[in-house]
Each structure stands twice: as C-alpha cells, then as structure tokens.
Design an enzyme around this catalytic site. Structure first.
Site: not given
Ligand code: IMP
Length: 182
Positions: A3-4, A31, A60, A136
């Site tokens: 996802s990064n 975090e 985030d 995600g």
């Molecule tokens: P983080 O910003 O990487 O901490 O994201 C938190 C969680 O939400 C992660 O598991 C990502 O996979 C999910 N996530 C973040 N942005 C999106 C998006 O645009 N679509 C779907 N899932 C997301």
C-alpha cells in the site's frame, strides 16, 4: 505492490502534473496513539525530519465507519493486516448504517515547519468485496455518486474523486501559492 507504493503512485501522479517530484523512502517509524490522523502525521513529520531533514511528505489515511463508531479510523493499518476487508464486512453484519468516510492527511515538512492537508470522501461499505484494482480497503468502499467500489475503478477514476487526491490538491495549492508548484 504494497500500500506504500500504491499510495506513493497515487500522490506522485497528482503532484507530477503540477511540477512537483517525489521520491519514495521506506522507513519504519513509531506511530503515536492518537484519535486523529492529523496528530499522527504531525508527530511522524517530527520523527522523519530528524532522519531525512527538510522537504518531506507523509501520508496517513484511515477508513471511518459510522456504524462502528468510526472504527477502524486511526487503527486502519493494523485492522487491515489483522481483520482485513472480510473482517469489516463481518463486523457490519446486522448493522443497517453502512456509511463510511475515507480520510487522508498529507503532512509537508518544509522550512522547518509542519503543514497538514486533508482530503475526505464519503461513501458506504459494500455488502461484499468487489474488484481487484487499488489496495487496502478499496474492494469494500463505494464512494458517493457511484455504485462501484474503488477496486472496480482504474487509478485515474479513483484519483478523480479520492480522499488522497483531494489532500494532494490542497498540498499542491499551497505549493502553488508559494510559487513552488504550477
Ligand atoms: P496508512 O495510511 O498506510 O496507515 O493506511 C491505513 C490503512 O488503510 C492501510 O491498511 C491501507 O491499506 C488502508 N488505506 C489507506 N489508503 C487507502 C485507500 O486509498 N484505499 C484503500 N485502503 C486504503
């Protein structure tokens, strides 16, 4: 693709068009536990500035489900890894309100200062996972005004309406006003 990388591609695609280039750094950082993404990002910028110096962007994001009192929210990353999309669908069984908000906070560290930019998109949680694009929670999130999940859209279609693109537009607007972007 993690996802990064997916987040990086979404944000860099949006900023490239405005003449701003980003590099991806893979760094683990602590975090903080907080109720708001803004506080998590603000703290992250402080940590990362100590490692990378000035000129940083941090993303985030979180999925806030109304029928679950905003869960997973700031815990979205942990909940995605542990419960996944299927876990959210199970938690929502028997709960009529499937409304949800996706939120991104982009943090910019520049000139020794933190600037935060927010983007939101309202929608609902689908009855079942649909689609294979994105990452995600994309397969279970149906943004307002469509019947498709984010995972059933191309990256361009998602970018046209997503929480992340709205946050990136706010960041680009800030840089443009300062004469640092088109
Ligand atoms: P983080 O910003 O990487 O901490 O994201 C938190 C969680 O939400 C992660 O598991 C990502 O996979 C999910 N996530 C973040 N942005 C999106 C998006 O645009 N679509 C779907 N899932 C997301």
């Amino acid at each position: 693709m993690t996802s990064n990388e997916a987040k990086f591609r979404e944000v860099s695609l949006l900023l490239e068009g405005r003449g701003v280039e980003l590099d991806l750094h893979r760094t683990e950082y602590p975090e903080i536990q907080a109720d708001r993404l803004e506080d998590v990002v603000d703290a992250a910028l402080g940590w990362l500035a100590a490692v990378y110096g000035d000129e940083l962007v941090v993303d985030d994001s979180g999925l806030f489900v109304r029928g679950l009192a905003g869960f997973p929210g700031v815990y979205s990353s942990y909940v995605y890894r542990t419960l996944g999309c299927e876990g959210i669908l199970r938690l929502l069984e028997g709960i009529p309100d499937r409304g949800a908000t996706f939120q991104t906070v982009l943090g910019l560290r520049k000139g020794g200062e933190n600037h935060l930019f927010e983007g939101k998109v309202e929608g609902t949680i689908a009855q079942e996972s649909r689609g294979s694009e994105g990452f995600g929670f994309d397969p279970i999130f149906v943004p307002e005004g469509t019947s498709h999940t984010f995972a059933q859209m191309t990256r361009a279609e998602k970018n046209a309406i997503s929480h992340r693109s709205r946050a990136a537009a706010a960041l680009a607007g800030h840089l443009t006003r300062r004469g640092e972007a088109r």
